[in-house]
Design an enzyme around this catalytic site. Structure first.
Site, PDB file in Angstrom:
ATOM      1  N   LYS A 107      30.520  37.439  36.736  1.00 55.25           N
ATOM      2  CA  LYS A 107      29.973  37.653  38.081  1.00 55.25           C
ATOM      3  C   LYS A 107      28.806  38.615  38.132  1.00 55.25           C
ATOM      4  CE  LYS A 107      34.407  37.049  40.478  1.00 55.25           C
ATOM      5  NZ  LYS A 107      35.406  37.753  41.281  1.00 55.25           N
ATOM      6  N   LYS A 131      39.253  28.102  38.623  1.00 55.60           N
ATOM      7  CA  LYS A 131      40.365  28.782  39.276  1.00 55.60           C
ATOM      8  C   LYS A 131      40.263  28.585  40.791  1.00 55.60           C
ATOM      9  CE  LYS A 131      39.909  33.174  40.027  1.00 55.60           C
ATOM     10  NZ  LYS A 131      39.771  34.635  39.967  1.00 55.60           N
ATOM     11  N   LYS A 189      39.465  32.709  46.597  1.00 56.20           N
ATOM     12  CA  LYS A 189      39.113  32.944  48.001  1.00 56.20           C
ATOM     13  C   LYS A 189      37.652  32.657  48.286  1.00 56.20           C
ATOM     14  CE  LYS A 189      41.698  37.263  48.179  1.00 56.20           C
ATOM     15  NZ  LYS A 189      41.314  37.908  46.904  1.00 56.20           N
TER      16      LYS A 189
HETATM   17  P1  TYM Z   1      42.659  39.104  44.065  1.00 58.58           P
HETATM   18  O1  TYM Z   1      42.578  39.608  45.458  1.00 58.58           O
HETATM   19  O2  TYM Z   1      41.536  38.276  43.536  1.00 58.58           O
HETATM   20  O3  TYM Z   1      43.976  38.260  43.884  1.00 58.58           O
HETATM   21  C1  TYM Z   1      45.227  38.799  44.263  1.00 58.58           C
HETATM   22  C2  TYM Z   1      46.306  38.318  43.302  1.00 58.58           C
HETATM   23  O4  TYM Z   1      46.340  36.884  43.273  1.00 58.58           O
HETATM   24  C3  TYM Z   1      46.220  36.415  41.931  1.00 58.58           C
HETATM   25  N1  TYM Z   1      45.475  35.143  41.938  1.00 58.58           N
HETATM   26  C4  TYM Z   1      45.909  34.016  41.375  1.00 58.58           C
HETATM   27  N2  TYM Z   1      47.046  33.709  40.719  1.00 58.58           N
HETATM   28  C5  TYM Z   1      47.180  32.435  40.270  1.00 58.58           C
HETATM   29  N3  TYM Z   1      46.243  31.475  40.455  1.00 58.58           N
HETATM   30  C6  TYM Z   1      45.092  31.731  41.122  1.00 58.58           C
HETATM   31  N4  TYM Z   1      44.193  30.775  41.315  1.00 58.58           N
HETATM   32  C7  TYM Z   1      44.891  33.048  41.613  1.00 58.58           C
HETATM   33  N5  TYM Z   1      43.883  33.640  42.292  1.00 58.58           N
HETATM   34  C8  TYM Z   1      44.254  34.916  42.494  1.00 58.58           C
HETATM   35  C9  TYM Z   1      45.457  37.511  41.218  1.00 58.58           C
HETATM   36  O5  TYM Z   1      45.655  37.448  39.828  1.00 58.58           O
HETATM   37  C10 TYM Z   1      46.042  38.753  41.852  1.00 58.58           C
HETATM   38  O6  TYM Z   1      47.281  39.079  41.239  1.00 58.58           O
HETATM   39  N6  TYM Z   1      41.589  43.053  41.194  1.00 58.58           N
HETATM   40  C11 TYM Z   1      42.620  42.401  41.997  1.00 58.58           C
HETATM   41  C12 TYM Z   1      43.117  43.265  43.136  1.00 58.58           C
HETATM   42  C13 TYM Z   1      43.640  44.565  42.678  1.00 58.58           C
HETATM   43  C14 TYM Z   1      44.885  44.812  42.038  1.00 58.58           C
HETATM   44  C15 TYM Z   1      44.926  46.210  41.829  1.00 58.58           C
HETATM   45  C16 TYM Z   1      45.944  43.997  41.657  1.00 58.58           C
HETATM   46  C17 TYM Z   1      43.008  45.750  42.815  1.00 58.58           C
HETATM   47  N7  TYM Z   1      43.780  46.759  42.299  1.00 58.58           N
HETATM   48  C18 TYM Z   1      46.031  46.812  41.207  1.00 58.58           C
HETATM   49  C19 TYM Z   1      47.035  44.598  41.036  1.00 58.58           C
HETATM   50  C20 TYM Z   1      47.078  46.003  40.810  1.00 58.58           C
HETATM   51  C21 TYM Z   1      42.043  41.136  42.586  1.00 58.58           C
HETATM   52  O7  TYM Z   1      40.869  40.942  42.676  1.00 58.58           O
HETATM   53  O8  TYM Z   1      42.976  40.287  43.066  1.00 58.58           O
END
Ligand code: TYM
Length: 324
Positions: free
Chosen positions: A111, A191, A194
């Protein structure tokens, strides 16, 4: 018992990958394990955003977490920016992380790098490490795309402990057995996300049933006609089987022989997804903005004490402030 944490970035509306990859596992586990769930709004500032829309999305994400079953009396649910400790620990961990190891993160390679890339997009995984280490977390339920960031968090925790003494719990990622990487229905090699450019293949948690059904019936499938589970060679069909498996609890290999056409598999998957999301959507629409705000404020109050104590320990170990 092992504490868990999960975070959700309000850069767009929550989609089914978020639910199956992280929300459902967290909700299932919250009665057995202490759980922290937060809206990662500081992370949303790493890309261009509209402030008004960000505030709305943060509330929507929190509301959907409540509607999906996060119980604010059991789990600590809060908004990241309500706790200054995240930003403070982020800086302290920047003094432990190396430029090279952060620059190598796959998500940044995908990205970042162009002109206009925010510095915060590079340091994003360090903020994520701070989120986790702030709460003495043992397990981080995440989708596969976040596993590398949790590995970095482990490395930073181990390095810190070695350099300054045993301050941090060393966490590990926990991936769901199925649906650890839900694919975009319109492009099974990508993938589901959002912020995917096209929303045709993204099932949003608040999509009405007819929209969910249409997107699933139009899912891109693979050559041939036989329903078989083979994620390498049949990514489209296997993705549908993963979705149905995640909804029903039955293994994808066992579901496959029950369907004799792509069409019947799609119809069954649509029925299962719609039935699973219906009660979540209903509860979401019953919540008021003040219900959500109240839950978030109370959650921040409960999270603050441990977070501040961690920052104190870290500062003291690093030679800052008064020794404790
Ligand atoms: P985010 O907001 O992109 O996604 C939130 C959670 O959803 C999972 N996820 C998926 N799992 C399976 N298939 C998919 N297509 C899919 N898309 C999203 C992500 O793996 C995530 O678990 N960096 C993180 C947010 C974050 C975080 C943290 C998570 C910030 N600090 C500390 C855990 C612990 C993120 O961008 O998630």
């Amino acid at each position: 018992t092992d504490r868990r944490i999960s975070g959700f970035k309000p850069t767009g509306a929550l989609q089914l990958g978020n639910y199956l990859g992280a929300i459902a596992p967290v909700v299932r586990g919250q009665h057995a394990q202490p759980t922290v769930v937060f809206v990662a709004d500081l992370h949303a500032l790493t890309v261009p955003h509209d402030p008004h829309r960000l505030r709305e999305l943060s509330l929507q994400v929190a509301g959907l977490l409540l509607a999906a079953g996060v119980d604010p009396r059991r789990s600590v649910l809060y908004r990241q920016s309500d706790l200054p400790a995240h930003a403070e620990l982020h800086y302290l961990l920047e003094c432990v992380a190396g430029y090279g190891e952060v620059h190598r993160m796959i998500q940044f390679k995908e990205k970042g790098g162009g002109s206009g890339t925010r510095l915060s997009l590079l340091t994003y995984p360090v903020l994520m490490a701070a989120d986790i280490l702030l709460h003495d977390i043992a397990e981080v339920p995440v989708g596969r795309d976040q596993r590398q960031h949790v590995e970095l968090t482990r490395d930073l925790a181990l390095r810190f402990n070695e350099r300054y003494g045993p301050v941090f719990t060393v966490p590990r990622a926990v991936l769901p057995e199925v649906a650890a990487r839900v694919a975009d229905l319109a492009d099974p090699t990508a993938k589901m996300g959002k912020t995917n450019a096209s929303t045709n293949g993204v099932l949003f948690l608040l999509d009405p049933p007819d929209v969910l059904r249409r997107k699933i019936m139009r899912a891109v499938t693979d050559a041939g006609t036989e329903v078989g589970y083979d994620p390498e060679r049949k990514p489209g069909v296997s993705n549908l089987l993963d979705l149905l498996s995640a909804c029903t609890g039955e293994a994808p290999e066992r579901i496959a022989p029950q369907y004799h056409s792509y069409g019947s598999l799609k119809a069954a998957t649509a029925d299962a997804v719609i039935a699973m999301l219906e009660p979540i959507q209903r509860r979401y629409h019953e919540l008021t903005e003040s219900d959500i705000e109240t839950a978030l404020e109370q959650g921040a109050d409960r999270a603050r004490e441990r977070a501040d104590a961690t920052v104190q320990r870290v500062k003291s170990a690093m030679g800052l402030s008064r020794h404790t």
